[in-house]
Structures are given as C-alpha cells and as structure tokens.
Design a protein around this motif. Structure first.
Motif, short mmCIF file in Angstrom:
data_model
loop_
_atom_site.label_atom_id
_atom_site.label_comp_id
_atom_site.label_asym_id
_atom_site.label_seq_id
_atom_site.Cartn_x
_atom_site.Cartn_y
_atom_site.Cartn_z
N THR A 68 33.47 41.38 34.08
CA THR A 68 34.90 41.21 33.82
C THR A 68 35.66 42.51 34.04
O THR A 68 36.73 42.53 34.64
CB THR A 68 35.12 40.69 32.38
N GLN A 69 35.09 43.62 33.58
CA GLN A 69 35.73 44.93 33.75
C GLN A 69 35.78 45.32 35.23
O GLN A 69 36.79 45.86 35.69
CB GLN A 69 34.99 46.00 32.95
N ALA A 70 34.72 45.03 35.99
CA ALA A 70 34.71 45.36 37.41
C ALA A 70 35.81 44.60 38.14
O ALA A 70 36.52 45.17 38.98
CB ALA A 70 33.35 45.05 38.03
N VAL A 71 35.99 43.32 37.82
CA VAL A 71 37.06 42.53 38.46
C VAL A 71 38.42 43.09 38.08
O VAL A 71 39.28 43.30 38.95
CB VAL A 71 36.95 41.03 38.07
N ALA A 72 38.63 43.38 36.80
CA ALA A 72 39.93 43.92 36.36
C ALA A 72 40.22 45.26 37.03
O ALA A 72 41.34 45.49 37.52
CB ALA A 72 39.94 44.08 34.84
N ASP A 73 39.22 46.14 37.10
CA ASP A 73 39.41 47.44 37.74
C ASP A 73 39.69 47.29 39.23
O ASP A 73 40.53 48.00 39.79
CB ASP A 73 38.18 48.33 37.53
N PHE A 76 35.41 54.58 47.87
CA PHE A 76 34.17 54.62 47.10
C PHE A 76 34.28 53.85 45.79
O PHE A 76 33.36 53.14 45.41
CB PHE A 76 33.77 56.08 46.85
N GLU A 77 35.41 53.97 45.08
CA GLU A 77 35.57 53.25 43.81
C GLU A 77 35.56 51.74 44.03
O GLU A 77 35.01 50.99 43.23
CB GLU A 77 36.83 53.70 43.08
N THR A 78 36.18 51.28 45.11
CA THR A 78 36.15 49.85 45.43
C THR A 78 34.70 49.42 45.68
O THR A 78 34.26 48.38 45.19
CB THR A 78 37.03 49.55 46.66
N ALA A 79 33.96 50.22 46.43
CA ALA A 79 32.56 49.90 46.72
C ALA A 79 31.73 49.87 45.43
O ALA A 79 30.87 48.99 45.26
CB ALA A 79 31.98 50.92 47.70
N ARG A 80 31.98 50.80 44.50
CA ARG A 80 31.24 50.82 43.24
C ARG A 80 31.48 49.53 42.45
O ARG A 80 30.55 48.92 41.91
CB ARG A 80 31.67 52.00 42.36
N ARG A 81 32.72 49.11 42.39
CA ARG A 81 33.05 47.90 41.63
C ARG A 81 32.50 46.65 42.32
O ARG A 81 32.05 45.72 41.65
CB ARG A 81 34.55 47.82 41.42
N LEU A 82 32.55 46.63 43.64
CA LEU A 82 31.96 45.50 44.37
C LEU A 82 30.45 45.45 44.15
O LEU A 82 29.88 44.37 44.02
CB LEU A 82 32.30 45.57 45.86
N PHE A 83 29.81 46.61 44.10
CA PHE A 83 28.37 46.64 43.84
C PHE A 83 28.07 46.04 42.46
O PHE A 83 27.09 45.32 42.29
CB PHE A 83 27.80 48.05 43.96
N THR A 84 28.90 46.32 41.48
CA THR A 84 28.74 45.72 40.15
C THR A 84 28.76 44.20 40.26
O THR A 84 27.94 43.50 39.65
CB THR A 84 29.86 46.19 39.19
N LEU A 85 29.68 43.68 41.06
CA LEU A 85 29.78 42.22 41.22
C LEU A 85 28.59 41.66 41.98
O LEU A 85 28.11 40.56 41.67
CB LEU A 85 31.09 41.85 41.92
#
Length: 164
Positions: free
Chosen positions: A35-40, A147-156
């Motif tokens: 949920t946090q990854a999507v919000a971020d 990079f931050e977008t990639a980090r959050r996508l990796f979480t998903l």
C-alpha cells in the motif's frame, strides 16, 4: 526547470496503478508495504515509455504465465502497450527480499534490539536497490524511469510474487 521539462514531469508519469485482486498478502506488514509503495509511486514518479503518446499513464501490473506484465494504459484506461519480462532474472532477489522482510517482521514482533532491526533493514534496502537496478536495466530502451520509481515498482513485483 524548462517548460518542456515541466510538461514531461506532469505527463510522463504514472497516474494510476492496478494490481490483481487475488487473495490478500500473507501478513499485514506485507500489505502495508504494498500500500505504501503504491501511494509513494502515485505521489512522485517518472515513467516514460518509448514511442508512446504523452501520459499520464495507467499501469496494470501482474504476473501471467510466469512472466511480469507491464500493461501500459492511457488516461482513459485504453491499452497502449504491454511489456512482458521474464521473471527468471528477478527470482533470486525476490526470494532473498522475502526472507529479509520476514526476518525484519519477526525481529520487530519479538522485540529485537534497534541495532538488530537496523541491520536487517540495511540488508533489505540493499536488496531493494539491487532489484531497482535490475528493473531499470530490464526496461532500458523501453521505459525510462528514475531510481525511486524503480524501487517502488520492485516492491510491487515482490508483492505480486507473494501471491503466486
């Protein structure tokens, strides 16, 4: 920022993310992470697919037949392009990431020392960075992302893999 840069910042981004509505994640901790990854991601991202009309974009992210599918949509949810990536290069990182996240959750639940939790968290961040670098590399020439977008996508991606 130039006018062109300002337009790209508001259009070459994800405005919506859709994940499969399968069974819930195995723990409240994992669900909160997703949920946090999507919000971020929705708050700040750069997602610039090569050769597609200007965004913003919707992204339907799923695993289908053992492959990671980035189904890129326009603002009206019309399909624009689907990118399909083999999961093989991600499997070790995903497995290691889940082990470290499980260790972190256990350490927090059992009241481990702050230094122990911080050490585990540093390992998690390292795996997260490695996963983001791999994602940027695998999408190179197809989608530009920061990079931050990639980090959050990796979480998903990891969250999707938990559901399989």
């Amino acid at each position: 920022m130039t006018e062109a840069g300002a337009v790209a910042a508001t259009t070459q981004r994800l405005a919506r993310i859709e994940l499969p509505d399968n069974a819930p994640l195995p723990s409240p901790y994992a669900e909160a992470d997703r949920t946090q990854a999507v919000a971020d991601l929705l708050a700040a991202n750069r997602f610039d697919p090569e050769g597609l009309p200007r965004g913003p974009y919707g992204l339907h992210l799923c695993v289908r037949e053992g492959r990671l599918v980035f189904d890129i949509r326009d603002a009206a949810d019309n399909p624009l392009h689907a990118l399909v990536l083999a999961m093989g290069p991600f499997r070790r990182l995903i497995k290691d990431y889940h082990m470290v996240v499980g260790s972190h959750e256990q350490a927090v639940t059992e009241g481990a020392s702050d230094s122990t939790i911080q050490t585990i968290d540093m390992g998690r961040r390292g795996l997260h960075n490695e996963g983001a670098e791999l994602l940027v590399k695998r999408l190179s020439g197809r989608v530009r992302l920061d990079f931050e977008t990639a980090r959050r996508l990796f979480t998903l991606v990891c969250a999707l893999h938990q559901r399989i």
